[in-house]
Design a protein around this motif. Structure first.
Motif, PDB file in Angstrom:
ATOM      1  N   LEU A 438     -12.996  -3.310 -12.110  1.00 59.35           N
ATOM      2  CA  LEU A 438     -12.898  -2.909 -10.710  1.00 59.35           C
ATOM      3  C   LEU A 438     -11.457  -2.842 -10.227  1.00 59.35           C
ATOM      4  O   LEU A 438     -11.096  -1.925  -9.484  1.00 59.35           O
ATOM      5  CB  LEU A 438     -13.703  -3.893  -9.840  1.00 59.35           C
ATOM      6  N   TRP A 439     -10.613  -3.786 -10.650  1.00 55.45           N
ATOM      7  CA  TRP A 439      -9.258  -3.819 -10.099  1.00 55.45           C
ATOM      8  C   TRP A 439      -8.466  -2.567 -10.459  1.00 55.45           C
ATOM      9  O   TRP A 439      -7.592  -2.132  -9.700  1.00 55.45           O
ATOM     10  CB  TRP A 439      -8.523  -5.084 -10.555  1.00 55.45           C
ATOM     11  N   GLN A 440      -8.773  -1.959 -11.589  1.00 55.36           N
ATOM     12  CA  GLN A 440      -8.107  -0.711 -11.951  1.00 55.36           C
ATOM     13  C   GLN A 440      -8.506   0.417 -10.995  1.00 55.36           C
ATOM     14  O   GLN A 440      -7.673   1.251 -10.607  1.00 55.36           O
ATOM     15  CB  GLN A 440      -8.461  -0.328 -13.390  1.00 55.36           C
ATOM     16  N   PHE A 441      -9.766   0.420 -10.616  1.00 55.59           N
ATOM     17  CA  PHE A 441     -10.233   1.434  -9.657  1.00 55.59           C
ATOM     18  C   PHE A 441      -9.607   1.217  -8.286  1.00 55.59           C
ATOM     19  O   PHE A 441      -9.249   2.172  -7.596  1.00 55.59           O
ATOM     20  CB  PHE A 441     -11.761   1.379  -9.569  1.00 55.59           C
ATOM     21  N   LEU A 442      -9.439  -0.060  -7.878  1.00 55.19           N
ATOM     22  CA  LEU A 442      -8.847  -0.355  -6.571  1.00 55.19           C
ATOM     23  C   LEU A 442      -7.385   0.079  -6.508  1.00 55.19           C
ATOM     24  O   LEU A 442      -6.883   0.437  -5.432  1.00 55.19           O
ATOM     25  CB  LEU A 442      -8.962  -1.849  -6.269  1.00 55.19           C
ATOM     26  N   ILE A 443      -6.687   0.042  -7.639  1.00 50.79           N
ATOM     27  CA  ILE A 443      -5.299   0.508  -7.673  1.00 50.79           C
ATOM     28  C   ILE A 443      -5.215   1.991  -7.298  1.00 50.79           C
ATOM     29  O   ILE A 443      -4.261   2.449  -6.657  1.00 50.79           O
ATOM     30  CB  ILE A 443      -4.686   0.250  -9.069  1.00 50.79           C
ATOM     31  N   VAL A 444      -6.235   2.752  -7.686  1.00 48.80           N
ATOM     32  CA  VAL A 444      -6.287   4.179  -7.337  1.00 48.80           C
ATOM     33  C   VAL A 444      -6.836   4.369  -5.926  1.00 48.80           C
ATOM     34  O   VAL A 444      -6.340   5.197  -5.155  1.00 48.80           O
ATOM     35  CB  VAL A 444      -7.157   4.941  -8.364  1.00 48.80           C
ATOM     36  N   LEU A 445      -7.863   3.584  -5.578  1.00 48.28           N
ATOM     37  CA  LEU A 445      -8.556   3.771  -4.304  1.00 48.28           C
ATOM     38  C   LEU A 445      -7.706   3.373  -3.102  1.00 48.28           C
ATOM     39  O   LEU A 445      -7.698   4.075  -2.075  1.00 48.28           O
ATOM     40  CB  LEU A 445      -9.858   2.951  -4.312  1.00 48.28           C
ATOM     41  N   PHE A 446      -6.971   2.264  -3.209  1.00 45.07           N
ATOM     42  CA  PHE A 446      -6.254   1.751  -2.043  1.00 45.07           C
ATOM     43  C   PHE A 446      -5.208   2.732  -1.501  1.00 45.07           C
ATOM     44  O   PHE A 446      -5.209   3.039  -0.294  1.00 45.07           O
ATOM     45  CB  PHE A 446      -5.606   0.405  -2.382  1.00 45.07           C
ATOM     46  N   PRO A 447      -4.279   3.246  -2.334  1.00 39.97           N
ATOM     47  CA  PRO A 447      -3.318   4.212  -1.768  1.00 39.97           C
ATOM     48  C   PRO A 447      -3.975   5.489  -1.263  1.00 39.97           C
ATOM     49  O   PRO A 447      -3.491   6.112  -0.315  1.00 39.97           O
ATOM     50  CB  PRO A 447      -2.364   4.489  -2.931  1.00 39.97           C
ATOM     51  N   LEU A 448      -5.088   5.861  -1.888  1.00 40.87           N
ATOM     52  CA  LEU A 448      -5.807   7.048  -1.418  1.00 40.87           C
ATOM     53  C   LEU A 448      -6.363   6.822  -0.012  1.00 40.87           C
ATOM     54  O   LEU A 448      -6.201   7.667   0.887  1.00 40.87           O
ATOM     55  CB  LEU A 448      -6.931   7.379  -2.403  1.00 40.87           C
ATOM     56  N   LEU A 449      -7.015   5.677   0.187  1.00 37.03           N
ATOM     57  CA  LEU A 449      -7.550   5.357   1.514  1.00 37.03           C
ATOM     58  C   LEU A 449      -6.430   5.213   2.538  1.00 37.03           C
ATOM     59  O   LEU A 449      -6.554   5.663   3.688  1.00 37.03           O
ATOM     60  CB  LEU A 449      -8.357   4.056   1.448  1.00 37.03           C
ATOM     61  N   LEU A 450      -5.338   4.597   2.143  1.00 36.79           N
ATOM     62  CA  LEU A 450      -4.211   4.395   3.056  1.00 36.79           C
ATOM     63  C   LEU A 450      -3.662   5.740   3.537  1.00 36.79           C
ATOM     64  O   LEU A 450      -3.406   5.935   4.735  1.00 36.79           O
ATOM     65  CB  LEU A 450      -3.122   3.599   2.336  1.00 36.79           C
TER      66      LEU A 450
END
Length: 667
Positions: A438-450
């Motif tokens: 999951l943490w690898q996906f969050l690395i991509v998801l967080f800047p995208l959401l931001l």
């Protein structure tokens, strides 16, 4: 091609302000945290937690709290309804179809009767039941129903708690400060509005300015609700806020009444205009001197005892000044009050929020028809992804039934789904399929959401599109536990979602909401019916309640493009409001003369005879205006001060009713 947006200083991360960064960080972290917690709890569809955190991403504390409470209550009610419906009807597809359609129609009907957290809670209870019930159609073990419902509610609550936690970590501006500043700005704007209307010239923007002032005062009622949930101080002073909003509406009606008198006064003295400008300038001062106001008023006082028009206008102008000063005093006391101070203004009810029952019933029928039609196709074809399509159809029907432009909103949703289909395909089969934790996906998801949150704040024109992309992104990415990467299922689900929203768009195009002209006529009939109640011996609504009721109905067509419908609703509303206030004043007017008392009652009788729920006849109106003028002439014969005062009140009534004459074109 303009590529200036690619320049360094125009990038969203560079030009973002501190407040925008705080908002974007708060909501992006809340969504990622909600997804992580849902994964930690081993919920099967953790993306609903991320969606829930996105939905409650309000910029203020009060907005987050009020929206979260509505979402929790709505989710609980919807989950309970889903368990009852699926538990008793799942083995009978047609009975299940009718039952779930009836529940969604009921929730649509109730949510259309409110415009606050109650509306949101019932809308959410409708499509939460749809989300759970349509997911359970292939369940064979009844015990799984409870597991699925429990998981959906846990996901919703997880997202809400994460949003609340991040609001405490990265708090936004205070709801109370926003409300106080808005009240003070609105108070100043009322003076600007009076300056615009109380002049000789008639401009085209006067009516639009009047509608805007009404809409802004009623919008502040939403700020009051948010402030109510943000701090106990505002809950304690809620009566003061209600009173101030009522007083601001009263000031608006007094300005309108003064304008009507000027339009029906052939030759008002120049000194009145000069004194009015002086009074408005004095009222704009921070330390307004009541003695100075009295001096200005005295300089414009009528010298001729028989000049009933001057007397009536001067007294109403004086009433405006004292009303404005009183409202200024309450705003100052509210601003200075601490948590232990108890203020006791005159008791008034909350601002009216009357619903359009006919439109609510029509929306319920539309929702019922869409769900039955969609489920019938699903049953006939046995489409594997039918649940996804009908779920989106239910969400669209319930959410957009109270939208000012549901067809445009549905088209925006279709555009969002199309963009998300392409984006999620690339994201899922190009990026997510290569991620194992999951943490690898969050690395991509967080800047995208931001980045998406910053675009939502900076691109006002596309804010609705960005907001919808953020909310629905989780369901399109289908971040499940364990993850599933099935190309055929992905295409099938996306096609079903687009088809479900397309069905909603067709339904809104065929079973379209009432036109603004029909809505205007319904509101006018309701206003006339409520006005007749005001003329009864024991009115059901108080003077303040009727006033806020009228302004609420006028505001219902504030965004309409039908100028004629808006014009006549505003015209009837202001006429009936002024007539109602004059009727209350006549009731309170005391005299020892039996003749004057009989004449006063005759004026009320004239008013009751010419206005009915069906409308007013031009001949009857013309006859009544002549009769009122004759009564004024009769009162002027003796020159008695009481008779002059009554003549001024009757003249105000004549000015108000003359607005309904066909030759009148000013608002």
């Amino acid at each position: 091609m303009n590529l200036s947006w690619l320049e360094w200083q125009h990038l969203p991360w560079i030009k973002a302000t501190g407040a925008q960064w705080r908002y974007a960080l708060r909501n992006s972290i809340a969504m990622c945290l909600a997804l992580s917690i849902a994964y930690g709890l081993q919920l099967d569809q953790p993306y609903w937690a991320m969606t829930s955190a996105a939905v409650v991403s309000f910029p203020t504390v009060g907005g987050v709290i009020s929206k979260s409470l509505g979402r929790i209550v709505g989710s609980m009610i919807g989950a309970g309804a889903a368990l009852l419906i699926t538990g008793h009807t799942l083995n009978e597809p047609w009975l299940f179809t009718v039952t779930i359609a009836a529940w969604l129609a009921f929730c649509t009907w109730v949510s259309n009767h409110y415009q606050n957290n109650v509306a949101y809670a019932f809308a959410l209870s409708g499509y939460t039941a749809a989300i759970i019930a349509f997911t359970c159609v292939n369940v064979t073990d009844s015990s799984e129903l409870w597991t699925i419902a429990q998981a959906r509610v846990c996901e919703v609550i997880s997202g809400i708690l994460c949003g609340a936690l991040m609001m405490m970590v990265l708090p936004s501006t205070s709801d109370g400060d926003t409300l106080i500043n808005s009240l003070k700005q609105m108070h100043v704007k009322l003076l600007e509005h009076a300056t615009l209307l109380l002049q000789r010239e008639t401009t085209d923007n006067m009516r639009h300015a009047h509608e805007n002032v009404i809409g802004q005062i009623l919008t502040m009622n939403l700020l009051r609700i948010q402030a109510f949930w943000s701090h106990y101080r505002f809950r304690r002073q809620n009566n003061v806020l209600n009173y101030v909003l009522h007083q601001q509406l009263r000031l608006t009606s007094v300005i309108s009444s003064l304008r009507r008198m000027l339009l029906n006064w052939q030759e008002p003295p120049e000194i009145l205009f000069h004194a009015t400008q002086q009074l408005l300038a004095e009222l704009a001062q921070k330390n307004c001197d009541k003695y100075r106001l009295a001096q200005i008023l005295q300089s414009a006082a009528p010298r001729d005892v028989s000049d009933y028009q001057h007397h009536a206008y001067w007294k109403h102008l004086r009433y405006f000044c004292w009303l404005y000063l009183n409202n200024s005093r309450w705003i100052r006391q509210f601003e200075r009050a601490d948590g232990d101070t108890r203020l006791t203004p005159p008791k008034v009810p909350a601002l009216a929020r009357q619903a359009d029952g006919a439109e609510a019933g029509w929306s319920a029928i539309r929702t019922f028809s869409v769900i039955v039609l969609g489920c019938s196709y699903w049953i006939a074809t046995q489409w594997d992804s039918g649940a996804a399509g009908i779920t989106l159809a239910a969400i669209g029907c319930v959410l957009y039934s109270s939208s000012p432009s549901p067809t445009a909103s549905t088209l925006l949703m279709l555009k969002t789904l199309g963009l998300l289909s392409v984006f999620s395909f690339v994201m899922m089969f190009g990026v997510m399929v290569q991620i194992t934790v999951l943490w690898q996906f969050l690395i991509v998801l967080f800047p995208l959401l931001l980045t998406m949150q910053l675009f939502k704040l900076q691109q006002k024109k596309y804010a609705a599109l960005w907001g919808m992309l953020i909310v629905f992104m989780g369901s399109f990415l289908s971040v499940t536990n364990p993850p599933v990467y099935n190309y055929q299922s992905f295409i099938n689900d996306n096609l079903a979602k687009v088809s479900g929203v397309t069905l909603v768009w067709i339904a809104f195009s065929i079973l379209r909401p009432s036109s603004d002209k029909r809505r205007s006529r319904r509101h006018i009939r309701a206003l006339r019916r409520e006005f007749l109640d005001q003329l009864s011996r024991r009115p059901r609504l108080s003077e303040s309640s009727f006033e806020s009721q009228i302004y609420h109905r006028i505001n219902q067509l504030n965004a309409s493009r039908d100028e004629n419908a808006r014009l006549w609703l505003l015209r009837w509303g202001m006429v009936l409001l002024n007539c109602s206030q004059i009727a209350w004043q006549l009731r309170e007017w005391k005299t020892s003369s039996a003749t004057l008392a009989a004449l006063r009652d005759a004026v009320l009788h004239d008013l009751r005879n010419i206005i009915s729920e069906r409308g007013i006849h031009p001949v009857s109106l013309a006859d009544t205006l002549v009769t009122l003028q004759q009564r004024i002439d009769l009162l002027l014969k003796s020159g008695d001060p009481q008779e002059i005062e009554l003549a001024g009140i009757v003249w105000r009534l004549l000015c108000s009713l003359s607005q309904l004459q066909p030759r009148e074109t000013t608002a």
